[in-house]
Motif scaffolding. Structure first.
Motif, mmCIF file in Angstrom:
data_model
loop_
_atom_site.group_PDB
_atom_site.id
_atom_site.type_symbol
_atom_site.label_atom_id
_atom_site.label_comp_id
_atom_site.label_asym_id
_atom_site.label_seq_id
_atom_site.Cartn_x
_atom_site.Cartn_y
_atom_site.Cartn_z
ATOM 1 N N HIS A 20 39.019 41.429 35.378
ATOM 2 C CA HIS A 20 37.669 40.897 35.214
ATOM 3 C C HIS A 20 36.678 41.619 36.126
ATOM 4 O O HIS A 20 35.628 41.080 36.434
ATOM 5 N N ASP A 44 32.634 36.835 35.107
ATOM 6 C CA ASP A 44 33.133 35.486 34.884
ATOM 7 C C ASP A 44 33.603 35.416 33.429
ATOM 8 O O ASP A 44 32.805 35.621 32.505
ATOM 9 N N SER A 58 32.106 41.806 39.403
ATOM 10 C CA SER A 58 33.095 40.811 39.017
ATOM 11 C C SER A 58 32.502 39.995 37.881
ATOM 12 O O SER A 58 31.375 39.520 37.972
ATOM 13 N N LEU A 71 37.895 38.053 41.625
ATOM 14 C CA LEU A 71 38.545 37.737 40.361
ATOM 15 C C LEU A 71 39.671 38.725 40.138
ATOM 16 O O LEU A 71 39.728 39.763 40.787
ATOM 17 N N LYS A 111 34.094 33.078 31.440
ATOM 18 C CA LYS A 111 33.628 31.910 30.675
ATOM 19 C C LYS A 111 32.824 32.313 29.484
ATOM 20 O O LYS A 111 32.006 33.103 29.419
#
Length: 110
Positions: free
Chosen positions: A13, A108, A106, A9, A110
């Motif tokens: 992030h 995410d 890493s 990423l 979301k």
């Protein structure tokens, strides 16, 4: 640090994960310049309690902040293998004394 199976990423992030007073904490990877082993620190008289001392890094005095003291957490006495996170600050480099660096993560978004 094992990142097998983790899709890369953007650096914004990703984080360096460390332990502090038994808790997992993280710091953005783009701010961490290096993880250093404990070194002999200079401790001038009258040093505030949250400062562990100053690290001589290529002739520059880098303040070392004991994060447990900063947050009022029970801390361990720094030992030979206590890591220092060297980070870029607004006024120059800083080093944070942590209990252990455990992972590179890493995240995410979301």
């Amino acid at each position: 640090m094992n990142l097998a199976g983790v899709a890369p990423l953007p650096s914004s992030h990703r984080a360096v994960v460390f332990r502090l007073a038994g808790q997992a904490c993280a710091f953005p990877l783009e701010r961490v310049q290096e993880v250093l082993p404990m070194a002999t620190l200079l401790r001038p008289p009258g040093l505030p309690s949250l400062l562990e001392g100053f690290l001589n890094l290529g002739g520059a005095a880098v303040p070392v902040i004991h994060l447990c003291r900063l947050f009022g957490l029970p801390g361990e006495v720094p030992g030979l293998y206590t890591p220092l996170l060297l980070v870029s600050g607004r006024l120059g480099p800083l080093a944070f004394l942590v209990d252990e660096v455990t992972d590179l993560l890493s995240l995410d978004p979301k």
